[in-house]
Design a protein around this motif. Structure first.
Motif, short mmCIF file in Angstrom:
data_model
loop_
_atom_site.label_atom_id
_atom_site.label_comp_id
_atom_site.label_asym_id
_atom_site.label_seq_id
_atom_site.Cartn_x
_atom_site.Cartn_y
_atom_site.Cartn_z
N ILE B 279 -14.12 27.66 -48.49
CA ILE B 279 -15.28 27.79 -47.59
C ILE B 279 -15.94 26.42 -47.39
CG2 ILE B 279 -17.58 28.81 -47.32
CD1 ILE B 279 -16.51 31.25 -48.87
N ARG B 280 -15.99 25.64 -48.49
CA ARG B 280 -16.57 24.31 -48.38
C ARG B 280 -15.75 23.47 -47.39
NH1 ARG B 280 -17.61 22.49 -53.94
NH2 ARG B 280 -19.67 23.44 -53.74
N ALA B 281 -14.44 23.56 -47.51
CA ALA B 281 -13.57 22.79 -46.61
C ALA B 281 -13.74 23.27 -45.17
CB ALA B 281 -12.11 22.94 -47.05
N GLU B 282 -13.87 24.59 -44.99
CA GLU B 282 -14.03 25.12 -43.64
C GLU B 282 -15.34 24.63 -43.03
OE1 GLU B 282 -15.50 28.97 -43.03
OE2 GLU B 282 -14.14 29.43 -41.37
N ARG B 283 -16.39 24.62 -43.84
CA ARG B 283 -17.69 24.19 -43.30
C ARG B 283 -17.65 22.71 -42.95
NH1 ARG B 283 -22.23 28.01 -46.11
NH2 ARG B 283 -21.42 29.87 -45.10
#
Lengths: 489, 406
Positions: B279-283
């Motif tokens: 999720i961090r990478a997606e954000r």
């Protein structure tokens, strides 16, 4: 950059030596008081020493030996050991080289190359360039040999050896090394591939066995400037924000490090040393299913005199006591079903005192017996009675080819897989940290996505050792490759 | 198929014989031939619906909070006793698995509700946590009492002063002398409560609620009416508005919390949890999709039908048929996964997953609409959800407006 290397076995020492030579500040932490882990030569009975719980040093990787110039650190080789093959009711014979088809001579260099090179990366998005070398090497075998290799590798070793060896006892003696560390008997599919790999790994034996490898590696690591600390077990690899920050020792001491290279087994490292709460779930999913069931036991015997099988003129240095392949498969069946050995036990034996009498008091001898088929989990567990039964089976097998052997025994040490797990912290009591099988080799060792020694989801954590490519029985190659991977980035 | 402990009551009232399967149980679609009466109970008086088939888990032990915080996207360790939170659950790649509620019943006791069964998932990720997980789907009966009169129905029969119970709270109390948990939660977007009790007490709880609700116009309700009100409330439905990653064959049909409009349920910067890295990478990259509310243009719909010489024709209940959504150039930018005519709002509403930046409020889009077997398009505007959000949903009489909390 400070690196902590966990584990004092050949792989840990080799990794420490490579890293220190490259100018890294290296601290090696070994839980035991003696460096060497399972390769350490220890006194197992007053006055009697073995040269390592690890069965032998016949396969010391040329990679470690040449990368660290171990010859300058006291390592010497002997010519190939003669192996004496015994079976009840028949004169012993000396095992010659396997009468394998010419194919083997042509494919071994190709296989050997794969065992000293980094494993190809098959993860999504990986560059295909590193695959070109192995692919070309494979293609260069030519159409006939390529097809033959593809035919032979998935066979059972029983079927394949039967193609070129008529004597069932000799066949069994050749098969035995291929099955070490695999969860299968001679009729297991792909075991022929494991024999090919074992042949590709085989080199000239080291004088003094695994303990001598440890001594040379220790000298290499020390002279390169690595700090080697024995009696310093690691209880946890610490992370901050998912990145490695160091280790906590069992004593409570903390040690900061920018990178940690662990050689104590990939599964143990990720599942025991990294907190379950911090281990990223994808990595957990990959390592959780790695198969690690110990299937070998080790028995050390202190003998009042040499073991001389009937028909031998002198005490042999290596003995294999086997029956026909069917008997090996039966012995394997007991492992598979979690039973104590029910019948004749095949044994792989070293008598190191033949070459080095100093390991035992004058005129007395040490017998290092590898029991190739002994289950990790037997019904009822490894109780004192069960261990006595195992010892008794070993002595009966000895007695069957060397009557009177039982009376020579003045001391013993029995190490079942469960003892190996407890004593050496080996996951599943598996001597090489993960079963050998085509699904746990090369780019799949220890598991898909972890074969390049780097743990992508835990920056700063590196896996080395026998649980990683190129697999076990190599003495240091896994440590060298892991250290090189770390240095490369 | 199993029946719930309320079956003797619901089956006697279900004159339509319209049932469907819900998590292995027979559940009423509508008691009458049409869900209209039930819909207006939810929106005008009080509707009572059997929600026993929800998957329910009791998570207990000293590490229960830490374990749930690992599995869910919300930081469950921060939830006080007696509170309920709504959260998302993701796999390691950050794809949505499910959404549900987590209620802290005690310091070491949580109740989790989900739409799909997750016991093996929980068991697989409990390593390192001192925690017990029990599937309580079959031992707890549950009812939802939803609607503007819900508090008035409960007040005379519940020991606890319902005027003091705040939004998304839960407490153990007695209802007509029977031990129950009452939580101020629901799936209708209005004032409402959910009542949890032992199986054998279920008929008595049903009778007490219907008895107390009689003067207030209470109605037993089924799933068809619930489907309309949950769209008005802007609530997504797993399997419809997004699909659990375990049921998807390709990544295309998977959704991250941000893709499903549930980014607000992610507490990102805290101890590691499943999906955090992804999720961090997606954000960091910027999410691809968002889940938005759409309002379809009624005049255009009327005109469309008029061109076929027809009056506007809509499905008699909420539609779960996904239809393509286009931008004004005609390029497909998403799909509308739920839609309904809202009787109280007099608006034609839908929930849609659209590629960013088409999620921006006010964006004009087009939605496919089939008339006489011909695929046509109707203009739709991206609007805020919830479509329907009465202040009484959150207000607590004795706490005053200032203390209303989420």
């Amino acid at each position: 950059m400070s690196v902590v290397v966990i584990g004092g076995g050949p792989d840990g020492l080799a990794a420490a030596a490579v890293l220190a030579s490259a100018g890294k500040q290296v601290t090696l932490l070994a839980p035991e008081d003696t460096l060497g882990h399972t390769s350490a030569g220890l006194e197992f009975h007053p006055g009697f020493r073995h040269t390592g719980v690890f069965p032998d040093a016949d396969n010391l990787s040329t990679l470690a030996a040449s990368a660290l110039r171990l010859d300058t650190h006291g390592l010497t080789r002997v010519s190939v050991h003669d192996v004496t093959v015994c079976t009840p009711g028949r004169d012993p014979l000396t095992l010659g080289p396997p009468r394998t088809p010419a194919l083997v001579g042509r494919v071994l260099p190709f296989l050997g190359k794969q065992l000293v090179a980094p494993a190809p990366d098959l993860t999504d998005g990986a560059s295909l360039v590193p695959l070109i070398g192995p692919a070309l090497g494979f293609r260069r075998l030519g159409a006939a040999d390529m097809m033959e290799l593809l035919r032979v590798a998935p066979l059972s070793v029983d079927d394949w050896v039967a193609e070129w060896e008529d004597d069932p006892i000799v066949a069994s003696a050749h098969m035995l090394p291929a099955l070490r560390g695999a969860w299968m008997g001679p009729r297991g599919p792909t075991s022929a591939g494991l024999l090919l790999l074992d042949l590709a790994r085989r080199g000239a034996p080291v004088r003094g066995g695994p303990a001598a490898v440890v001594a040379a590696l220790e000298a290499a690591a020390t002279s390169a400037g690595a700090t080697l600390r024995a009696g310093a077990g690691v209880s946890q690899v610490t992370l901050d924000g998912g990145r490695v920050t160091g280790v906590i020792l069992e004593s409570g001491e903390t040690l900061a490090a920018t990178a940690v290279l662990s050689t104590v087994g990939p599964r143990r490292t990720l599942m025991d040393l990294v907190s379950a709460r911090e281990l990223p779930p994808r990595t957990e999913g990959r390592i959780r299913t790695v198969r690690c069931r110990g299937s070998m036991a080790k028995v050390h015997l202190a003998l009042a005199g040499p073991l001389i099988p009937t028909g031998c003129s002198a005490a042999p240095e290596r003995v294999r006591i086997v029956g026909p392949p069917t008997a090996l498969e039966r012995a394997w069946d007991d492992v598979k079903h979690g039973r104590l050995p029910q019948s004749f036990m095949p044994l792989d034996i070293a008598q190191p005192t033949v070459a080095d009498p100093a390991l035992a008091p004058d005129g007395q001898h040490v017998l290092a017996v590898t029991v190739p088929f002994a289950a990790q989990d037997i019904d009822g567990g490894w109780t004192e009675d069960a261990r006595k039964t195992l010892l008794d089976g070993v002595l009966s097998s000895l007695e069957s080819v060397a009557p009177g052997a039982r009376d020579l025994v003045v001391g013993h040490e029995v190490l079942t897989p469960s003892d190996l797990e407890r004593t050496f912290g080996l996951d599943g009591g598996h001597l090489i940290h993960g079963e050998l099988g085509l699904d746990q080799l090369g780019p799949l060792r220890p598991a898909h996505g972890l074969a390049r020694h780097r743990v992508d989801e835990v920056p700063g954590l590196w896996l080395g050792g026998m649980g990683c490519h190129p697999g076990g029985w190599t003495g240091g190659a896994g440590g060298v490759l892991a250290a090189r991977a770390l240095l490369a980035g | 198929m199993r029946t719930t402990p309320f079956h003797p009551r619901t089956s006697a009232l279900c004159t339509s014989f319209a049932w469907k399967e819900w998590a292995g149980y027979a559940a009423v679609c509508n008691f009458d031939r049409h869900s209209e009466r039930e819909y207006f109970a939810f929106r005008g008086t009080a509707g009572l619906i059997d929600i026993t088939p929800l998957h329910k888990y009791e998570v207990t032990g000293p590490d229960a909070a830490a374990f749930l915080a690992r599995v869910w996207t919300r930081d469950i360790t921060k939830i006080g006793v007696g509170r309920v939170v709504y959260s998302s659950m993701c796999d390691a790649d950050g794809w949505m698995l499910d959404d549900g509620t987590i209620t802290r019943l005690g310091p070491d006791h949580f109740r989790v509700t989900t739409s799909e069964p997750w016991l093996s998932w929980f068991e697989r990720h409990r390593r390192g946590y001192d925690v017990e997980i029990r599937d309580s789907q079959r031992e707890l009966a549950a009812l939802a009492l939803q609607g503007p009169r819900a508090r008035a129905v409960l007040k005379p029969i519940v020991s606890f002063d319902m005027d003091r119970m705040r939004f998304f709270r839960c407490r153990r109390t007695q209802l007509a002398g029977i031990d129950v948990w009452v939580s101020r939660t629901g799936y209708t977007g209005d004032l409402g409560y959910e009542i949890w009790c032992a199986n054998d007490a279920a008929p008595a709880v049903w009778d007490a609620l219907l008895g107390s609700g009689q003067p207030h116009g209470i109605e037993p309700c089924g799933l068809d009416a619930l489907d309309v009100v949950r769209i008005e409330a802007g609530f997504v439905l797993q399997g419809c508005d997004y699909v659990s990653a375990v049921s998807c064959i390709t990544d295309f049909s998977k959704s991250t919390p941000d893709d499903a409009g549930l980014g607000w349920t992610v507490d990102l910067d805290r101890a590691p949890f499943i999906g955090q890295q992804a999720i961090r990478a997606e954000r960091a990259r910027g999410p691809t999709w968002d889940l938005v509310g759409l309002e379809l243009s009624w005049p255009e719909l009327e005109a469309l039908y008029a061109s076929y010489k027809l009056p506007p024709h809509l499905a008699p209940c909420a539609s779960r048929a996904a239809v393509p959504v286009y931008d004004d150039t005609g390029k497909q930018v998403g799909q509308m996964t739920s839609s309904t005519w809202s009787p109280v709002q007099k608006r034609y509403l839908g929930l849609a997953q659209v590629r960013r930046p088409h999620h921006v409020r006010g964006t004009k889009l087009q939605v496919e609409h089939t008339v006489e077997y011909e695929r046509r398009k109707v203009r739709a505007t991206v609007v805020d959800t919830p479509f329907y959000d009465p202040p009484r949903k959150r207000l607590t009489p004795t706490a005053g407006k200032a203390e209303a909390s989420s």
